[in-house]
Design a protein around this motif. Structure first.
Motif, PDB file in Angstrom:
ATOM      1  N   TYR A   1      -1.284  14.701  -6.134  1.00 18.52           N
ATOM      2  CA  TYR A   1      -1.318  13.264  -6.748  1.00 18.52           C
ATOM      3  C   TYR A   1      -2.272  12.444  -5.853  1.00 18.52           C
ATOM      4  O   TYR A   1      -1.910  12.059  -4.717  1.00 18.52           O
ATOM      5  CB  TYR A   1      -0.270  12.397  -7.078  1.00 18.52           C
ATOM      6  CG  TYR A   1      -0.379  11.175  -7.845  1.00 18.52           C
ATOM      7  CD1 TYR A   1      -0.867  11.212  -8.838  1.00 18.52           C
ATOM      8  CD2 TYR A   1      -0.161   9.821  -7.327  1.00 18.52           C
ATOM      9  CE1 TYR A   1      -1.033   9.982  -9.838  1.00 18.52           C
ATOM     10  CE2 TYR A   1      -0.179   8.752  -7.894  1.00 18.52           C
ATOM     11  CZ  TYR A   1      -0.840   8.786  -9.064  1.00 18.52           C
ATOM     12  OH  TYR A   1      -1.022   7.758 -10.048  1.00 18.52           O
ATOM     13  N   ASN A   2      -3.588  12.403  -6.335  1.00 20.14           N
ATOM     14  CA  ASN A   2      -4.518  11.659  -5.314  1.00 20.14           C
ATOM     15  C   ASN A   2      -5.647  11.102  -6.540  1.00 20.14           C
ATOM     16  O   ASN A   2      -5.286  10.618  -7.551  1.00 20.14           O
ATOM     17  CB  ASN A   2      -5.439  12.806  -4.827  1.00 20.14           C
ATOM     18  CG  ASN A   2      -5.944  13.866  -5.653  1.00 20.14           C
ATOM     19  OD1 ASN A   2      -6.619  13.680  -6.683  1.00 20.14           O
ATOM     20  ND2 ASN A   2      -6.098  15.227  -5.069  1.00 20.14           N
ATOM     21  N   ASP A   3      -6.771  10.237  -5.907  1.00 19.86           N
ATOM     22  CA  ASP A   3      -7.530   9.556  -6.399  1.00 19.86           C
ATOM     23  C   ASP A   3      -8.210  10.161  -7.660  1.00 19.86           C
ATOM     24  O   ASP A   3      -8.534   9.557  -8.569  1.00 19.86           O
ATOM     25  CB  ASP A   3      -8.703   8.774  -5.733  1.00 19.86           C
ATOM     26  CG  ASP A   3      -7.861   7.923  -4.639  1.00 19.86           C
ATOM     27  OD1 ASP A   3      -6.748   7.413  -4.941  1.00 19.86           O
ATOM     28  OD2 ASP A   3      -8.418   7.945  -3.449  1.00 19.86           O
ATOM     29  N   LYS A   4      -8.233  11.467  -7.694  1.00 21.59           N
ATOM     30  CA  LYS A   4      -8.961  12.459  -8.540  1.00 21.59           C
ATOM     31  C   LYS A   4      -8.242  12.662  -9.934  1.00 21.59           C
ATOM     32  O   LYS A   4      -8.499  13.192 -11.136  1.00 21.59           O
ATOM     33  CB  LYS A   4      -9.465  13.476  -8.317  1.00 21.59           C
ATOM     34  CG  LYS A   4     -10.615  13.194  -7.121  1.00 21.59           C
ATOM     35  CD  LYS A   4     -11.114  14.260  -6.580  1.00 21.59           C
ATOM     36  CE  LYS A   4     -11.973  14.105  -5.455  1.00 21.59           C
ATOM     37  NZ  LYS A   4     -12.641  15.335  -4.871  1.00 21.59           N
TER      38      LYS A   4
ATOM     39  N   HIS B   1      -6.180  11.377 -12.261  1.00 18.58           N
ATOM     40  CA  HIS B   1      -6.057  10.830 -13.565  1.00 18.58           C
ATOM     41  C   HIS B   1      -7.468  11.252 -14.329  1.00 18.58           C
ATOM     42  O   HIS B   1      -7.553  10.928 -15.473  1.00 18.58           O
ATOM     43  CB  HIS B   1      -5.817   9.280 -13.774  1.00 18.58           C
ATOM     44  CG  HIS B   1      -4.466   8.930 -13.355  1.00 18.58           C
ATOM     45  ND1 HIS B   1      -3.339   9.309 -14.007  1.00 18.58           N
ATOM     46  CD2 HIS B   1      -3.979   8.294 -12.033  1.00 18.58           C
ATOM     47  CE1 HIS B   1      -2.139   8.942 -13.441  1.00 18.58           C
ATOM     48  NE2 HIS B   1      -2.499   8.329 -12.211  1.00 18.58           N
ATOM     49  N   ASN B   2      -8.634  11.535 -13.447  1.00 23.84           N
ATOM     50  CA  ASN B   2      -9.830  11.621 -14.071  1.00 23.84           C
ATOM     51  C   ASN B   2     -10.011  13.122 -14.328  1.00 23.84           C
ATOM     52  O   ASN B   2     -11.238  13.567 -14.547  1.00 23.84           O
ATOM     53  CB  ASN B   2     -11.004  11.281 -13.170  1.00 23.84           C
ATOM     54  CG  ASN B   2     -10.769   9.732 -13.208  1.00 23.84           C
ATOM     55  OD1 ASN B   2     -10.302   8.858 -14.018  1.00 23.84           O
ATOM     56  ND2 ASN B   2     -10.933   9.112 -11.872  1.00 23.84           N
TER      57      ASN B   2
ATOM     58  N   ASN C   1       3.328   4.553  -9.201  1.00 21.69           N
ATOM     59  CA  ASN C   1       2.266   4.006  -9.977  1.00 21.69           C
ATOM     60  C   ASN C   1       2.524   3.761 -11.386  1.00 21.69           C
ATOM     61  O   ASN C   1       2.191   2.690 -11.907  1.00 21.69           O
ATOM     62  CB  ASN C   1       1.048   4.802  -9.704  1.00 21.69           C
ATOM     63  CG  ASN C   1       0.552   4.798  -8.358  1.00 21.69           C
ATOM     64  OD1 ASN C   1      -0.421   3.775  -8.276  1.00 21.69           O
ATOM     65  ND2 ASN C   1       0.697   5.388  -7.332  1.00 21.69           N
TER      66      ASN C   1
ATOM     67  N   GLY D   1       0.562   5.112  -2.406  1.00 17.75           N
ATOM     68  CA  GLY D   1      -0.831   4.891  -2.471  1.00 17.75           C
ATOM     69  C   GLY D   1      -1.132   4.426  -3.973  1.00 17.75           C
ATOM     70  O   GLY D   1      -0.621   5.144  -4.812  1.00 17.75           O
ATOM     71  N   LYS D   2      -1.765   3.229  -4.030  1.00 16.50           N
ATOM     72  CA  LYS D   2      -2.204   2.392  -5.396  1.00 16.50           C
ATOM     73  C   LYS D   2      -3.182   3.285  -6.099  1.00 16.50           C
ATOM     74  O   LYS D   2      -4.245   3.489  -5.560  1.00 16.50           O
ATOM     75  CB  LYS D   2      -2.373   1.099  -5.170  1.00 16.50           C
ATOM     76  CG  LYS D   2      -2.235   0.407  -6.614  1.00 16.50           C
ATOM     77  CD  LYS D   2      -2.527  -1.165  -6.346  1.00 16.50           C
ATOM     78  CE  LYS D   2      -2.562  -1.820  -7.831  1.00 16.50           C
ATOM     79  NZ  LYS D   2      -3.047  -3.203  -7.545  1.00 16.50           N
ATOM     80  N   LYS D   3      -3.057   3.961  -6.993  1.00 12.93           N
ATOM     81  CA  LYS D   3      -3.923   4.797  -7.851  1.00 12.93           C
ATOM     82  C   LYS D   3      -4.344   4.298  -9.080  1.00 12.93           C
ATOM     83  O   LYS D   3      -5.457   4.513  -9.617  1.00 12.93           O
ATOM     84  CB  LYS D   3      -3.366   6.143  -8.034  1.00 12.93           C
ATOM     85  CG  LYS D   3      -2.873   6.989  -6.675  1.00 12.93           C
ATOM     86  CD  LYS D   3      -3.937   7.355  -6.004  1.00 12.93           C
ATOM     87  CE  LYS D   3      -3.293   8.172  -4.842  1.00 12.93           C
ATOM     88  NZ  LYS D   3      -3.279   7.804  -3.390  1.00 12.93           N
TER      89      LYS D   3
ATOM     90  N   ASN E   1      -4.668   0.840 -11.915  1.00 11.60           N
ATOM     91  CA  ASN E   1      -4.901  -0.485 -11.943  1.00 11.60           C
ATOM     92  C   ASN E   1      -3.826  -1.248 -12.478  1.00 11.60           C
ATOM     93  O   ASN E   1      -3.832  -1.622 -13.684  1.00 11.60           O
ATOM     94  CB  ASN E   1      -6.278  -0.960 -12.783  1.00 11.60           C
ATOM     95  CG  ASN E   1      -6.846  -2.172 -12.599  1.00 11.60           C
ATOM     96  OD1 ASN E   1      -6.621  -2.990 -11.442  1.00 11.60           O
ATOM     97  ND2 ASN E   1      -7.693  -2.472 -13.516  1.00 11.60           N
TER      98      ASN E   1
END
Length: 187
Positions: free
Chosen positions: A80-83, A85-86, A141, A182-184, A186
């Protein structure tokens, strides 16, 4: 009529009639039949329950997609990182599928559709998932994103189980601003 008179009436053979003997035998047969039916019903329920648990086990452990997704969590991969959901690799869908299924198992436990002994079969998977840092971050999140939408999180029963069993730190998890997670999304 007191008890002594009732016993005298029953034990006095002269008071017995064919009708009273047949009525008595009918009552005895009905009681024996009721006991037999009850035992059959209990056996049938146990068998259905065992089949139900087996279906859950089969899906959780032998479904290829579920097993592979559990392995991602089980081996401590940070997924689970910034990428997350994309990406178009299907991991988000697979994680949601696994977490939904585990949340369903926690729902069954909470509603007492499965007992402690039955839940023990799934306890490792549920505890392992609730202990995973990536899962906790993902759940945090989603929980806060859902809260902002004024909706319950899809995995609420899993979250509740994790908090109740101290696998998820309740105080930290409920904060919308956290140094741990970490907030990922919005929210």
């Amino acid at each position: 009529m007191d008890l002594k008179e009732l016993l005298t009436l029953i034990t006095n053979v002269n008071n017995w009639t064919i009708d009273s003997i047949l009525s008595f035998l009918s009552i005895i047969i009905a009681i024996v039949g009721g006991i037999f039916a009850y035992k059959q019903w209990r056996y049938s329920n146990k068998t259905k329950r065992a089949d139900f648990i087996n279906q859950i086990i089969s899906k959780l452990r032998f479904d290829k997609e579920m097993a592979e997704t559990m392995n991602v969590i089980d081996y401590g991969n940070e997924w689970y990182n910034d990428k997350f959901h994309n990406q178009n690799n299907g991991l988000e869908k697979r994680m949601d599928n696994l977490l939904s299924y585990l949340s369903y198992i926690c729902y069954l436990k909470k509603e007492k559709h499965i007992g402690k002994r039955e839940f023990c079969i799934f306890e490792y998977e549920v505890n392992r998932v609730c202990s995973s840092p990536s899962v906790k971050c993902y759940l945090w999140n989603l929980y806060h994103f859902s809260s902002k939408q004024k909706a319950n999180c899809s995995f609420q029963y899993l979250i509740d189980y994790g908090m109740k069993n101290k696998l998820i730190d309740k105080r930290e998890f409920l904060k919308s601003e956290s140094n741990v997670y970490g907030k990922k999304l919005n929210f």
